[in-house]
Design a protein around this motif. Structure first.
Motif, PDB file in Angstrom:
ATOM      1  N   ALA A 182       1.050  -0.965   0.119  1.00  0.00           N
ATOM      2  CA  ALA A 182       0.237   0.455   0.155  1.00  0.00           C
ATOM      3  C   ALA A 182       0.838   1.193   0.163  1.00  0.00           C
ATOM      4  CB  ALA A 182      -1.213  -0.673   0.037  1.00  0.00           C
ATOM      5  N   ALA A 183       0.976   0.669  -0.081  1.00  0.00           N
ATOM      6  CA  ALA A 183       1.123   1.811   0.199  1.00  0.00           C
ATOM      7  C   ALA A 183       2.936   2.319  -0.800  1.00  0.00           C
ATOM      8  CB  ALA A 183       2.179   1.553   1.810  1.00  0.00           C
ATOM      9  N   THR A 184       3.258   3.133  -0.424  1.00  0.00           N
ATOM     10  CA  THR A 184       4.778   3.057  -1.275  1.00  0.00           C
ATOM     11  C   THR A 184       6.059   2.058  -1.154  1.00  0.00           C
ATOM     12  OG1 THR A 184       6.141   4.381   0.192  1.00  0.00           O
ATOM     13  CG2 THR A 184       4.753   5.571  -1.253  1.00  0.00           C
TER      14      THR A 184
ATOM     15  N   ALA B  28     -13.465  -9.118 -11.793  1.00  0.00           N
ATOM     16  CA  ALA B  28     -12.546 -10.779 -11.261  1.00  0.00           C
ATOM     17  C   ALA B  28     -11.436 -10.190 -10.691  1.00  0.00           C
ATOM     18  CB  ALA B  28     -12.404 -10.977 -12.862  1.00  0.00           C
ATOM     19  N   ALA B  29     -11.044  -8.652 -10.916  1.00  0.00           N
ATOM     20  CA  ALA B  29      -9.722  -8.238 -10.739  1.00  0.00           C
ATOM     21  C   ALA B  29      -9.526  -8.430  -8.655  1.00  0.00           C
ATOM     22  CB  ALA B  29      -9.546  -7.134 -10.962  1.00  0.00           C
ATOM     23  N   ALA B  30     -10.222  -7.775  -8.493  1.00  0.00           N
ATOM     24  CA  ALA B  30     -10.214  -8.020  -7.072  1.00  0.00           C
ATOM     25  C   ALA B  30     -10.261  -9.483  -6.159  1.00  0.00           C
ATOM     26  CB  ALA B  30     -12.007  -8.140  -6.430  1.00  0.00           C
ATOM     27  N   TRP B  31      -9.568 -10.429  -6.940  1.00  0.00           N
ATOM     28  CA  TRP B  31      -9.262 -11.901  -6.348  1.00  0.00           C
ATOM     29  C   TRP B  31      -7.870 -12.251  -6.775  1.00  0.00           C
ATOM     30  CZ3 TRP B  31     -12.303 -14.368  -3.890  1.00  0.00           C
ATOM     31  CH2 TRP B  31     -13.806 -15.066  -4.089  1.00  0.00           C
ATOM     32  N   LEU B  32      -8.038 -10.786  -7.664  1.00  0.00           N
ATOM     33  CA  LEU B  32      -5.565 -11.083  -7.769  1.00  0.00           C
ATOM     34  C   LEU B  32      -5.398  -9.711  -6.480  1.00  0.00           C
ATOM     35  CD1 LEU B  32      -6.066 -10.655 -11.381  1.00  0.00           C
ATOM     36  CD2 LEU B  32      -5.926 -12.700 -10.318  1.00  0.00           C
ATOM     37  N   ARG B  33      -3.777 -10.772  -6.925  1.00  0.00           N
ATOM     38  CA  ARG B  33      -3.187  -9.698  -6.055  1.00  0.00           C
ATOM     39  C   ARG B  33      -2.640  -8.089  -6.514  1.00  0.00           C
ATOM     40  NH1 ARG B  33       3.203 -11.234  -3.214  1.00  0.00           N
ATOM     41  NH2 ARG B  33       1.585 -12.233  -2.273  1.00  0.00           N
ATOM     42  N   GLN B  34      -3.314  -6.882  -5.690  1.00  0.00           N
ATOM     43  CA  GLN B  34      -2.396  -6.336  -6.263  1.00  0.00           C
ATOM     44  C   GLN B  34      -1.654  -5.212  -6.486  1.00  0.00           C
ATOM     45  OE1 GLN B  34      -5.602  -4.533  -7.594  1.00  0.00           O
ATOM     46  NE2 GLN B  34      -6.434  -6.317  -7.609  1.00  0.00           N
ATOM     47  N   ASP B  35      -0.922  -4.399  -6.627  1.00  0.00           N
ATOM     48  CA  ASP B  35       0.153  -3.351  -6.753  1.00  0.00           C
ATOM     49  C   ASP B  35       0.059  -3.331  -5.130  1.00  0.00           C
ATOM     50  OD1 ASP B  35      -0.180  -0.713  -6.652  1.00  0.00           O
ATOM     51  OD2 ASP B  35      -1.671  -1.591  -7.820  1.00  0.00           O
ATOM     52  N   ARG B  36       1.493  -3.001  -5.401  1.00  0.00           N
ATOM     53  CA  ARG B  36       1.910  -2.622  -3.656  1.00  0.00           C
ATOM     54  C   ARG B  36       1.123  -1.627  -3.382  1.00  0.00           C
ATOM     55  NH1 ARG B  36       6.657  -5.092  -2.335  1.00  0.00           N
ATOM     56  NH2 ARG B  36       6.853  -3.008  -0.974  1.00  0.00           N
ATOM     57  N   ARG B  37       0.811  -0.578  -4.169  1.00  0.00           N
ATOM     58  CA  ARG B  37       0.091   0.798  -3.182  1.00  0.00           C
ATOM     59  C   ARG B  37      -1.706   0.324  -3.300  1.00  0.00           C
ATOM     60  NH1 ARG B  37      -0.859   4.529  -6.833  1.00  0.00           N
ATOM     61  NH2 ARG B  37      -1.379   6.304  -5.190  1.00  0.00           N
ATOM     62  N   HIS B  38      -1.669  -0.874  -3.617  1.00  0.00           N
ATOM     63  CA  HIS B  38      -3.508  -0.982  -3.097  1.00  0.00           C
ATOM     64  C   HIS B  38      -2.804  -2.805  -2.307  1.00  0.00           C
ATOM     65  CE1 HIS B  38      -3.828   1.542  -6.942  1.00  0.00           C
ATOM     66  NE2 HIS B  38      -4.689   2.058  -5.991  1.00  0.00           N
TER      67      HIS B  38
ATOM     68  N   THR C 196      -3.629 -15.993   2.458  1.00  0.00           N
ATOM     69  CA  THR C 196      -3.600 -14.918   1.080  1.00  0.00           C
ATOM     70  C   THR C 196      -4.054 -13.463   1.814  1.00  0.00           C
ATOM     71  OG1 THR C 196      -4.789 -16.805  -0.518  1.00  0.00           O
ATOM     72  CG2 THR C 196      -4.597 -14.434  -1.623  1.00  0.00           C
ATOM     73  N   PHE C 197      -4.436 -12.941   2.555  1.00  0.00           N
ATOM     74  CA  PHE C 197      -4.402 -12.090   2.506  1.00  0.00           C
ATOM     75  C   PHE C 197      -2.947 -11.562   3.128  1.00  0.00           C
ATOM     76  CE2 PHE C 197      -6.481 -12.116   6.995  1.00  0.00           C
ATOM     77  CZ  PHE C 197      -6.031 -10.910   7.295  1.00  0.00           C
ATOM     78  N   VAL C 198      -2.495 -12.061   4.497  1.00  0.00           N
ATOM     79  CA  VAL C 198      -1.510 -11.768   5.429  1.00  0.00           C
ATOM     80  C   VAL C 198      -0.355 -12.221   4.696  1.00  0.00           C
ATOM     81  CG1 VAL C 198      -0.139 -13.141   6.935  1.00  0.00           C
ATOM     82  CG2 VAL C 198      -2.549 -13.150   7.436  1.00  0.00           C
ATOM     83  N   GLY C 199      -0.552 -12.522   3.688  1.00  0.00           N
ATOM     84  CA  GLY C 199       0.659 -12.716   2.972  1.00  0.00           C
ATOM     85  C   GLY C 199       1.308 -12.011   1.516  1.00  0.00           C
ATOM     86  N   ASP C 200       0.137 -11.251   1.369  1.00  0.00           N
ATOM     87  CA  ASP C 200      -0.509  -9.092   0.655  1.00  0.00           C
ATOM     88  C   ASP C 200       0.577  -8.772   0.636  1.00  0.00           C
ATOM     89  OD1 ASP C 200      -1.564 -11.168  -2.026  1.00  0.00           O
ATOM     90  OD2 ASP C 200      -3.050 -10.137  -0.928  1.00  0.00           O
ATOM     91  N   ALA C 201       0.593  -9.068   2.568  1.00  0.00           N
ATOM     92  CA  ALA C 201       1.197  -7.475   2.408  1.00  0.00           C
ATOM     93  C   ALA C 201       2.532  -6.972   2.446  1.00  0.00           C
ATOM     94  CB  ALA C 201       0.724  -7.726   5.100  1.00  0.00           C
ATOM     95  N   THR C 202       2.470  -5.575   2.334  1.00  0.00           N
ATOM     96  CA  THR C 202       4.092  -5.175   1.915  1.00  0.00           C
ATOM     97  C   THR C 202       4.698  -4.779   3.053  1.00  0.00           C
ATOM     98  OG1 THR C 202       3.338  -3.271   2.254  1.00  0.00           O
ATOM     99  CG2 THR C 202       3.015  -4.382  -0.045  1.00  0.00           C
TER     100      THR C 202
END
Length: 418
Positions: A14-16, A313-323, A337-343
């Motif tokens: 999320a962030a930068t 459908a994009a909501a099921w995918l990992r987003q870029d780091r700002r999102h 999955t969501f814990v692994g997405d954290a930056t």
């Protein structure tokens, strides 16, 4: 409260950039940043503090507020608040008799329908409270289906197909059990259950039918402090749970997280404002009877949709780091999955859940933090986690190896943080 007041029979759907992996020794202390307190395992508090220092508002970074997200049951609190509400409801005759038990879940098996009908009876009118307080057989069947996905005789309670990374029928079944009640009624039950569970001694249990269940729930002091520290440091903090949303909201208020920042299973309401067996959908999935709840990949979907405004459908995918979130925490495979997405930091409380523990011990990006449960932690798991063979939850319900982003297999890992 965010619900659609529509007829059940007209449902439609999320962030930068982060710095290199944290190195606690080299990080300068920013005295203007809110400071964590309390006892954590190893260097976990220092690692979390460094992320707060580097990514919070005290670092002087312009732009969007950073986001943190946490699972609720057994992550922020000890024990399960939805189960505590079910326990209270069963002991106070608050489950209403459905016209057919099959109506309560898309996947309820014939065996479960028969078991529930026989155990709970047909002596009260449809829509009237079942006498569960004095009917241990009915209570037993409901609890066994909720806890184990089977009947008391051992038959499978759910049948058919579903995406095992988007839902699990016995989780979706909980808000469906409260069909016919208003949100206000369910909220009042959750409040009463909360008072009771917080007053019960730590370690206490109660017997319902032949089931022994926890009688107490406690907020983890360390998690309460972490969430408040993140908020003071300018983070938007969300709860993302696979429980019933009105129930979770009652509890999340106790740590300063409001309803807008609480995401859980959202029931569709009928024209009278009563809960139906239908749930709101995510990621292009319309309202269904439980096909897209906040569960494993579903938690990512709900975070992307509700926090970052990513739809379809994009909501099921990992987003870029700002999102993506900066800090995320969980305790089970439903959170992986969501814990692994954290930056910035992936916080995992060790409850011996295979897929999430394989990710945590593999520590591919150097940002995974493992902590024993703060109350009554589990002993060391004797056998290694079967990461290389059967820890991954496949969409069809089978088990497979846990893979890294490059496709390599995560090796088996010993349990070392307990």
């Amino acid at each position: 409260m965010r619900y659609r007041h529509i007829f059940a029979w007209t449902l439609v759907a999320a962030a930068t950039l982060a710095a290199a992996p944290p190195t606690v020794v080299a990080a300068p202390r920013r005295t203007n940043c809110p400071q964590l307190s309390g006892s954590w395992y190893g260097d976990n508090r220092a690692h979390l503090q460094q992320v707060i220092d580097e990514r919070g508002s005290c670092a002087g970074r312009p732009g969007h507020r950073p986001v943190a997200a946490f699972d609720w049951d057994n992550t922020v609190v000890k024990n399960d608040v939805t189960d505590a509400t079910i326990s209270w409801a069963l002991r106070h005759d608050r489950i209403l008799r459905p016209a057919s038990w099959k109506n309560t879940s898309k996947w309820l098996s014939d065996a479960a329908d028969t078991a529930l009908t026989n155990a709970c009876g047909t002596g009260v009118p449809v829509g009237a409270p079942l006498p569960t307080a004095t009917s241990p057989r009915c209570t037993d069947e409901i609890l066994e289906i909720r806890e184990a996905g089977r009947t008391m005789s051992g038959a499978a309670a759910f049948a058919g197909t579903w995406n095992h990374r988007r839902t699990v029928p016995q989780y979706a079944w909980v808000p469906q059990l409260f069909a016919g009640h208003t949100v206000a009624e369910l909220t009042s039950y959750a409040r009463k259950a909360r008072r009771e569970a917080l007053a019960a001694p730590i370690g206490s249990t109660r017997t319902l039918g032949t089931h022994t269940v926890p009688a107490y729930v406690r907020y983890y002091d360390q998690q309460r402090d972490l969430i408040r520290t993140l908020q003071r440091a300018g983070f938007d903090v969300y709860i993302v749970s696979a429980g019933s949303e009105p129930v979770t909201e009652v509890w999340s208020r106790g740590i300063g997280v409001d309803a807008r920042h609480t995401i859980a299973i959202r029931s569709v309401l009928d024209r009278h404002g009563r809960i139906t067996p239908w749930n709101q959908g995510c990621g292009g999935v319309p309202a269904t009877r439980g096909e897209a709840i906040p569960y494993i990949d579903g938690k990512r979907c709900w975070i992307n949709q509700e926090i970052y405004g990513v739809h379809g459908a994009a909501a099921w995918l990992r987003q870029d780091r700002r999102h993506r979130t900066v800090v995320a925490g969980g305790d089970a495979d439903t959170d992986v999955t969501f814990v692994g997405d954290a930056t910035g930091a992936h916080l995992v409380l060790n409850r011996h859940k295979g897929e999430v523990m394989c990710r945590a011990y593999d520590d591919a990006d150097g940002r995974w933090l493992i902590n024993p449960m703060f109350i009554d932690p589990l002993p060391r798991q004797a056998d290694p986690y079967p990461c290389s063979t059967s820890a991954y939850n496949e969409p069809d319900g089978t088990k497979g190896p846990v893979l890294r982003e490059d496709g390599s297999v995560v090796p088996d890992h010993e349990d070392t943080v307990y």
